[in-house]
Enzyme design. Structure first.
Site: not given
Ligand SMILES: O=C(O)CCC(=O)C(=O)O
Length: 265
Positions: A48, A117, A151
Site C-alpha cells: 500500500e 480504499k 489494508c
Molecule cells: O487495521 C489496522 O490495524 C491497520 C490498518 C492500517 O494500517 C491501514 O489501513 O493503513
C-alpha cells in the site's frame, strides 16, 4: 482462457517515507529480481502507498497527479516481463483530493482495474488527508474473477463477502500494517479466506517510518485457511503457487454460499 494455477510474487519492500523516486527504484529492482529464476511469477503484488508511505502532511505535494507517472511505469513493467501486476496502492492526486488507489495491469501491460480504499483508517489520520473511494474493487486476470481491498478494509467482513458472492476467487490485499497488531493481521486474513472459501494474497511493507514499525508477514492463504507462504520482517520477495481449482473444491465440500440464510440476518 481461465488459468488453473498462478505463481505469485509479493514485493515486500521497505517504503521510504516521502521519497517517491527511491521507492520507484526499489519497485523496479524487486520486479526484476522477482522475474529471475525458474519459477516465473504470473502475478506481482506491491504494498500500500508504496510511492510516498504515510507522509500525510506532505501528501498533496507528493501524490502522483492522476497516477499518470506510476501507471505508465507499472504498465511498462507488466508488458516487459509479461506478468500481471496488482500495483500496490499509490497516493494519487485527482480533482477532489488525494486517493489511496490500486491500479492493476495484465500481462500485455493493459490497465484492467482500479480501486480506491473505501475505509480510511482513523488511527493513522487517513480521513484528515485522503478521500475515500466509492466502489468495491473487482478485476479479472486470465479469465479468473478476483477482487482488491486495501489494508484496513480486511476488518470489514461484509465487503469481502460481497466480493466473494460476486464471484471473486482471489482477494488481493496491499497493506502498510504496523506492529503491534500482527495477530490481527494474520487472523483476519485466515478468517476472510476460510469464511469466503477464497485465496487471500497480501503484500505488506517492512521498515520503520515516523516511529512506526511495519512487520511485513506478507501472506498467501488458501481457501481452507492454510498458509501457503508468509514473509518474515525483512525486505524480500515472498513466493507461492496457488491452485485456483481448490476454490471450487472447497466450495463444493462445504457449501457455505448455498447454506446462507440471508433472510434471517
Ligand atoms: O487495521 C489496522 O490495524 C491497520 C490498518 C492500517 O494500517 C491501514 O489501513 O493503513
Amino acid at each position: 482462457m481461465s488459468q488453473s494455477a498462478w505463481n505469485i510474487a509479493l514485493l515486500q519492500m521497505d517504503v521510504k517515507i516521502g521519497e517517491p523516486e527511491r521507492n520507484v527504484e526499489t519497485v523496479r529492482r524487486m520486479a526484476r529480481e522477482a522475474m529471475e529464476g525458474s519459477e516465473r511469477p504470473d502475478v506481482l503484488v506491491i504494498p500500500e502507498m508504496w510511492n510516498t508511505g504515510y507522509a500525510l502532511d506532505r501528501i498533496h505535494e507528493l501524490a502522483d497527479p492522476e497516477g499518470r507517472t506510476l501507471r505508465e511505469l507499472l504498465s511498462g513493467l507488466a508488458k516487459t516481463y509479461g506478468v500481471h501486476i496488482v500495483g500496490g496502492s499509490i497516493a494519487e492526486k485527482r480533482t477532489g483530493g488525494v486517493y489511496n488507489t490500486i491500479y492493476a495491469f495484465d500481462r500485455e501491460g493493459r490497465e484492467v482495474a482500479d480501486y480506491s480504499k473505501i475505509h480510511l483508517f482513523r488511527l493513522m489520520d487517513e480521513e484528515k488527508y485522503l478521500q475515500s473511494g466509492d466502489k468495491p474493487g473487482t478485476l479479472e486476470l486470465d479469465g479468473v474473477p478476483a477482487a482488491m481491498m486495501i489494508c484496513y478494509d480486511i476488518r470489514f467482513p461484509e465487503l469481502a463477502r460481497k466480493l466473494a458472492l460476486g464471484g471473486a476467487r482471489v482477494l488481493f490485499l496491499p497493506a502498510e500494517w504496523p506492529h503491534p497488531r500482527l495477530h490481527h493481521w494474520r487472523t483476519l486474513q485466515m478468517a476472510r479466506a476460510i469464511e469466503n472459501q477464497m485465496y487471500v494474497v497480501s503484500c505488506n511493507r517492512v521498515g520503520v517510518s515516523g516511529g512506526t514499525a511495519f512487520f511485513g508477514h506478507s501472506m498467501i492463504v488458501d481457501p481452507w485457511g492454510e498458509i501457503v507462504a508468509e514473509g518474515g520482517e525483512q525486505e524480500c520477495i515472498v513466493r507461492g503457487r496457488i491452485d485456483l481449482g481448490l476454490v471450487e473444491d472447497v466450495r463444493g465440500r462445504i457449501p457455505v454460499f448455498e447454506d446462507r440464510r440471508p433472510s434471517l440476518y
